[in-house]
Design an enzyme around this catalytic site. Structure first.
Site, PDB file in Angstrom:
ATOM      1  N   HIS A 101       0.823  -1.208   0.000  1.00  0.00           N
ATOM      2  CA  HIS A 101       0.000   0.000   0.000  1.00  0.00           C
ATOM      3  C   HIS A 101       0.861   1.265   0.000  1.00  0.00           C
ATOM      4  CE1 HIS A 101      -3.966  -1.884   0.491  1.00  0.00           C
ATOM      5  NE2 HIS A 101      -3.311  -2.819   1.160  1.00  0.00           N
ATOM      6  N   SER A 102       2.020   1.181  -0.651  1.00  0.00           N
ATOM      7  CA  SER A 102       2.976   2.284  -0.690  1.00  0.00           C
ATOM      8  C   SER A 102       2.379   3.571  -1.246  1.00  0.00           C
ATOM      9  CB  SER A 102       4.174   1.873  -1.549  1.00  0.00           C
ATOM     10  OG  SER A 102       4.965   2.992  -1.891  1.00  0.00           O
ATOM     11  N   ASN A 103       2.516   4.659  -0.481  1.00  0.00           N
ATOM     12  CA  ASN A 103       2.095   5.970  -0.963  1.00  0.00           C
ATOM     13  C   ASN A 103       3.060   6.497  -2.014  1.00  0.00           C
ATOM     14  OD1 ASN A 103      -0.289   6.725   0.800  1.00  0.00           O
ATOM     15  ND2 ASN A 103       1.229   6.177   2.345  1.00  0.00           N
ATOM     16  N   CYS A 105       4.660   4.652  -4.264  1.00  0.00           N
ATOM     17  CA  CYS A 105       4.314   4.001  -5.531  1.00  0.00           C
ATOM     18  C   CYS A 105       3.042   4.600  -6.124  1.00  0.00           C
ATOM     19  CB  CYS A 105       4.152   2.498  -5.326  1.00  0.00           C
ATOM     20  SG  CYS A 105       5.714   1.629  -4.976  1.00  0.00           S
TER      21      CYS A 105
END
Length: 381
Positions: A101-103, A105
């Site tokens: 859930h990388s912000n 990315c």
């Protein structure tokens, strides 16, 4: 197939960049040539009113309000990284990596779609592509924005596993001329200029106005901390910067910072990182690790959000604020002496982290939910 922007339209998006201070401190060959104007306003600063710490002056800089996609602090780094990308007309593919859930990315995906480039993101997870619940939160946004997703093991090591796979993908897509590799979090010698610039333009004017003595920031990939610390040092070291780790440990971040300094040919500052003069890195509140919260931290976050009306994510700002409040309440160390100085807390955004379904059970089991009976079953008519 993405339509490439014309050379003329690309050049109009890029602004020639110069340091907002005397550039004698950093070799000119390392200063970015261009900046992409993605941010058109200074983020607001407001008093953070906490009933449990009413005697302490804490202000919060709302970088969670930088854009509509909740990209937060990632956007400041990407102003410089995407300027570098758009200055290379043959570069079509952008490769990066992060947690599921990388912000970071998500932010790369947003900009890649906006500027008609193809994003490729490696996401660390224990799930697979057949998991029917995988398309949620930032993962869903990545998917909708046309990003190609590559699921890799959650335990993948950056140097040993992730970076070699990024290089492998680069070769498959046509090599360096056609690809641009952005490290996790955008934390390299280009990305750090995002918060180097922010400190000088937006934070220095607040020091006297708010009687600031301390700047508190979460640290995960390192770039935000490093940019702020260098700018603070080169402008007189007027603030004590405290970086609260949300993953890894102090030695990891010191090693990363020293690598950045070596790449910038600033080896003379390495001893200032090693002896904590440049920045105070606190790794006492990592808890269960990156993206994981203890039940006590979840209760704290629930209470703070309901008290202040400000959303804090569980990965970065929420865990950092937990650490700051613990330090102030319990006085474990002398990080924050009673010197009358105010504290500026940097909210780095990442709000879609709240939508990570992995936290659902913890939210429902938090003491706050039970004591206030927030959810009632009225299904019977």
């Amino acid at each position: 197939m993405y339509r490439q922007l014309s050379t003329l339209s690309v050049s109009s998006l890029l602004k020639t960049y110069s340091l907002p201070i005397d550039d004698k401190h950093i070799n000119s060959k390392f200063i970015p040539k261009y900046r992409l104007s993605l941010i058109d306003h200074e983020t607001p600063v407001e008093k953070l009113r906490l009933s449990s710490l009413s005697s302490v002056n804490i202000y919060i800089k709302r970088d969670d309000q930088l854009d509509l996609y909740s990209c937060g602090n990632k956007l400041r780094k990407l102003e410089f990284l995407f300027a570098d990308i758009l200055s290379r007309p043959e570069c079509h593919h952008i490769i990066t990596a992060g947690s599921l859930h990388s912000n970071h990315c998500k932010a790369v995906s947003v900009l890649a779609a906006r500027f008609q480039r193809q994003a490729h993101v490696l996401l660390r997870t224990d799930r697979d592509n057949e998991d029917e619940n995988i398309l949620q939160g930032n993962v869903l946004l990545n998917y909708l924005l046309g990003t190609k997703l590559y699921l890799i093991p959650k335990k993948a090591n950056i140097q040993r596993d992730i970076e070699p796979r990024m290089k492998q993908l680069e070769e498959e897509l046509g090599g360096k001329d056609k690809c641009y590799l952005i490290p996790i979090g955008g934390s390299d010698i280009v990305g750090i200029f995002g918060y180097f610039d922010c400190f000088i333009r937006e934070i220095i004017p607040l020091i006297d106005k708010l009687n600031l003595g301390h700047l508190v920031v979460p640290v995960s990939s390192g770039g935000t901390m490093e940019g702020l610390s260098l700018a603070n040092y080169f402008t007189g070291n007027r603030l004590r910067i405290h970086a609260f780790a949300v993953s890894d440990n102090q030695n990891y971040f010191k090693t990363h910072f020293n690598t950045i300094l070596s790449q910038l040919e600033l080896e003379n500052l390495i001893q200032l990182v090693d002896n904590d003069s440049l920045v105070d890195i606190c790794d006492s509140y990592v808890g269960l690790g990156y993206g994981r919260m203890t039940n006590e931290q979840i209760d704290f976050l629930h209470n703070i959000i309901s008290e202040t009306g400000i959303l804090f994510d569980p990965v970065y700002s929420g865990k950092c604020l937990w650490g700051l409040c613990e330090e102030l309440r319990n006085k474990h160390t002398d990080r924050f002496p009673n010197d009358g100085k105010s504290i500026l807390f940097l909210h780095t955004g990442g709000l879609l982290g709240l939508m990570n379904p992995d936290y659902n059970k913890q939210w429902l089991l938090s003491s706050n939910s039970h004591s206030n009976n927030h959810i009632r079953n009225w299904m019977t008519l």
